[in-house]
Design an enzyme around this catalytic site. Structure first.
Site, short mmCIF file in Angstrom:
data_model
loop_
_atom_site.label_atom_id
_atom_site.label_comp_id
_atom_site.label_asym_id
_atom_site.label_seq_id
_atom_site.Cartn_x
_atom_site.Cartn_y
_atom_site.Cartn_z
CG HIS A 233 -4.16 1.75 -4.91
ND1 HIS A 233 -4.01 2.82 -3.99
CD2 HIS A 233 -3.57 2.15 -6.15
CE1 HIS A 233 -3.50 3.79 -4.63
NE2 HIS A 233 -2.86 3.66 -5.99
CD GLU B 27 -5.38 7.90 -9.26
OE1 GLU B 27 -4.80 7.44 -10.36
OE2 GLU B 27 -4.80 8.84 -8.67
NE ARG C 84 -6.32 6.06 -0.24
CZ ARG C 84 -5.86 6.30 -1.76
NH1 ARG C 84 -5.31 7.23 -2.23
NH2 ARG C 84 -6.58 5.75 -2.66
C1 GCO Z 1 -1.79 7.21 -8.79
C2 GCO Z 1 -1.89 6.15 -7.90
C3 GCO Z 1 -0.59 6.26 -6.95
C4 GCO Z 1 0.71 6.81 -7.66
C5 GCO Z 1 0.56 8.39 -7.51
C6 GCO Z 1 2.02 9.02 -8.46
O1 GCO Z 1 -2.85 8.32 -8.47
O2 GCO Z 1 -1.56 7.28 -9.96
O3 GCO Z 1 -2.80 6.40 -6.97
O4 GCO Z 1 -0.47 4.81 -7.10
O5 GCO Z 1 1.86 6.17 -7.59
O6 GCO Z 1 -0.50 8.75 -8.10
O7 GCO Z 1 1.57 8.68 -9.92
#
Ligand code: GCO
Length: 456
Positions: A124, A169, A80
Site C-alpha cells: 500500500h 490501487e 484490512r
Molecule cells: C486510496 C488509498 C487510501 C486513501 C483513501 C482516501 O484509495 O487512495 O487506498 O489510502 O487514504 O482512499 O483517499
C-alpha cells in the site's frame, strides 16, 4: 434509521474497516524499520501539507490492542491493513527484519483472538527508499525484490491469514506517484507511470503464485480504484471522452488481469512510451484470482473537451460533496459493480474501500457528530445492496477508514475515520458514523437473507 435493503446481503456477508501501514502505524524508525519513499517525500519541502509525515500517525504500532477493542465494539468481521515492506526488508532486498515481522505476527494473532479476520494488503505504497534509489517500480528488477518480500511475509503469516490483497490501487501508484508527481516518489514521467503499472501488475501475478504456495487454502486478489464513468450528454465526443477516461482509469488494469491483454485503444494511445512487455508477462498477470477488491468514492461525469485534451470533468450542480470535493454519487457504486460483473465476471468482489472525509470537530460534550458521513455510508451501502440484489457476487464491504489518519499529500487535514483521532493526544473518539455502522451491521445480521435476494 432509513430502511436500507439489508436483507439483500447474504448471511455470511463480510463487514469490515480498512487502513494502511504508512497512514496509521507511526513508529517510523522502530524495531529496525527502514526508510520508505513516503518518509522521503514527506521530508521534501512543499510535498505534503503542513509538512506532515508518518513519524507518529495514529501510533497504531503501539496502540493496536485498544484499536482492536474498538473493532470489537464496532462488530466488524474483518480488518484490512497493509504490511510495510520497509519494516520487513529495510534494505528493500536482502536481510529480513524479524522484529518487523514480529509486529504483524502479534497483530494477526490478536485479531484472530478477537474473532476478527485479517485481510492483508501486501503493498500500500510504502516502497523502501533503497528500492527507489535502485530504479523503483519503473525498473523491472523491482518485481524480483517484491517477490522476496512477499515470500518473507507469506512465509511468516500464511498459516493464519486467509485473505490476501497483492496491491492497492496500482493506478494511483503509477499515475499520481510517477506522472503527476503528487504522491511519492514524486516522478513526472508518463513512461515511468506505464512501466510502474506493468511491473505492479507483473508483481501481482508473481505474488498470487507465492500466496497459493505459502498460504494454501487462502484467497487472494487485488484492489483497484475504479469508477463508473458517466458521459455528460450525447454531444459528439462525450461518449468518446467517457470511453477514454474508462480506459485510462479502469480498463488499463482490468483488461490485463481478467482478459490477459491491455486494451487496444489505450495501447494505441501510448504506443510510443510503452514499457518492455516480455513474452509470458500477460499470462503471469492474468492468472486466476479469487476476488477483485474495489475502492470507490465517487463517479465522474465527463464530456469532450474543447481545448484538444481528451476529456473534461463536468461538475454536477445537484449533488453533495465531501471535504475532498468528491461528489457523492451512490448510484455510481451500483452501476460500477453491475458493470464489473457484466464485463469481467470476477469470482467475487469486495468493496475494499468506501468512505468520506468531512471536517469533523468535537462537540462541547466531547462527542463527534458526523451526519454527513452517516448519510454517505447509508447511500453507498444501499447502492451495494441493490447490486447484490441484481446478482453481483459482492462478498463484503470495508469502510475507509477505521481511524482518521495520514491522508497522503493532504497530511492530517482530511478526516475519513469512523473514529476521530485527536492528534495532539492520540485519543480515539468514536464518531456518530461508528455507531451507525455498528447498528447497521447488527441489523443486517439479525435480518438474515430474504429468499427473493438469496445470492447464489
Ligand atoms: C486510496 C488509498 C487510501 C486513501 C483513501 C482516501 O484509495 O487512495 O487506498 O489510502 O487514504 O482512499 O483517499
Amino acid at each position: 434509521m432509513p430502511n436500507l435493503p439489508l436483507s439483500a446481503f447474504p448471511p455470511n456477508f463480510v463487514w469490515g474497516a480498512a487502513t494502511a501501514s504508512y497512514q496509521i502505524e507511526g513508529a517510523a524508525t522502530e524495531d529496525g524499520r527502514g526508510e520508505s519513499v513516503w518518509d522521503r517525500f514527506c521530508a521534501t519541502p512543499g510535498k505534503v501539507r503542513n509538512g506532515d509525515d508518518g513519524t507518529v500517525a495514529c501510533d497504531f504500532y503501539h496502540r493496536y490492542p485498544n484499536d482492536i477493542a474498538l473493532m470489537r465494539e464496532l462488530g466488524i468481521d474483518a480488518f484490512r491493513f497493509s504490511v510495510a515492506w520497509p519494516r520487513v526488508v529495510p534494505g528493500g532486498r536482502g536481510p529480513v527484519n524479524d522484529r518487523g515481522l514480529d509486529f504483524y505476527d502479534r497483530l494477526v494473532d490478536d485479531l484472530l483472538a478477537a474473532g476478527i479476520a485479517p485481510y492483508v494488503t501486501l503493498f500500500h505504497w510504502d516502497t523502501p527508499q533503497p528500492i527507489e534509489d535502485a530504479g523503483g517500480w519503473p525498473a523491472r528488477a523491482t518485481v524480483d525484490a517484491f517477490v522476496e518480500y512477499v515470500e518473507a511475509v507469506a512465509g511468516r503469516l500464511g498459516d493464519r491469514v486467509g485473505h490476501w490483497i497483492t496491491h492497492n490501487e496500482p493506478w494511483v501508484v503509477s499515475w499520481v506517484g510517477h506522472a503527476f508527481g503528487h504522491h511519492a516518489p514524486g516522478r513526472t514521467s508518463d513512461a515511468d507511470a506505464l512501466a510502474t503499472a506493468h511491473h505492479l501488475l507483473l508483481s501481482h501475478g508473481r505474488a498470487v503464485q507465492i500466496v497459493r504456495e505459502l498460504s494454501p487454502g487462502s484467497e487472494v486478489g487485488i484492489t483497484l480504484n475504479l469508477d463508473f464513468v458517466y458521459a455528460a450528454g450525447d454531444e459528439d465526443g462525450d461518449e468518446a471522452a467517457a470511453t477514454w477516461v474508462d480506459g485510462f482509469h479502469n480498463r488499463w488494469f482490468l483488461d490485463p488481469i481478467f482478459k490477459g491483454a491491455y486494451p487496444q485503444d489505450m495501447v494505441e494511445e501510448w504506443r510510443e512510451i510503452l514499457p518492455e512487455i516480455a513474452d509470458g508477462d500477460l499470462e503471469q498477470i492474468a492468472q486466476p484470482i479469487d476476488f477483485l477488491g474495489v475502492n470507490n468514492y465517487t463517479s465522474p461525469l465527463v464530456a469532450a473537451d474543447t481545448d484538444g485534451s481528451r476529456s473534461r470533468i463536468v461538475r454536477r450542480a445537484d449533488v453533495d460533496r465531501t471535504d475532498m470535493g468528491w461528489e457523492v454519487v451512490p448510484e455510481g457504486l451500483r452501476d460500477l459493480l453491475l458493470r464489473l460483473a457484466r464485463d469481467y465476471a470476477p469470482k467475487a468482489i469486495y468493496v475494499t474501500e468506501n468512505g468520506a472525509a468531512y471536517p469533523d470537530v468535537r462537540g462541547h460534550d466531547g462527542s463527534v457528530g458526523d451526519p454527513e458521513r452517516q448519510a454517505y455510508l447509508e447511500g453507498y451501502i444501499g447502492a451495494a445492496a441493490e447490486a447484490v440484489a441484481s446478482g453481483v457476487p459482492l462478498r463484503g464491504y470495508f469502510a475507509w477508514s477505521l481511524l482518521d489518519n495520514f491522508e497522503w499529500a493532504w497530511g492530517y487535514w482530511k478526516r475519513f475515520g469512523l473514529v476521530y483521532v485527536d492528534y495532539a493526544t492520540l485519543e480515539r473518539v468514536p464518531k456518530g458514523s461508528f455507531y451507525r455502522y455498528r447498528d447497521l451491521i447488527a441489523a443486517q445480521r439479525a435480518q438474515g437473507t430474504d429468499d427473493v435476494y438469496a445470492v447464489a
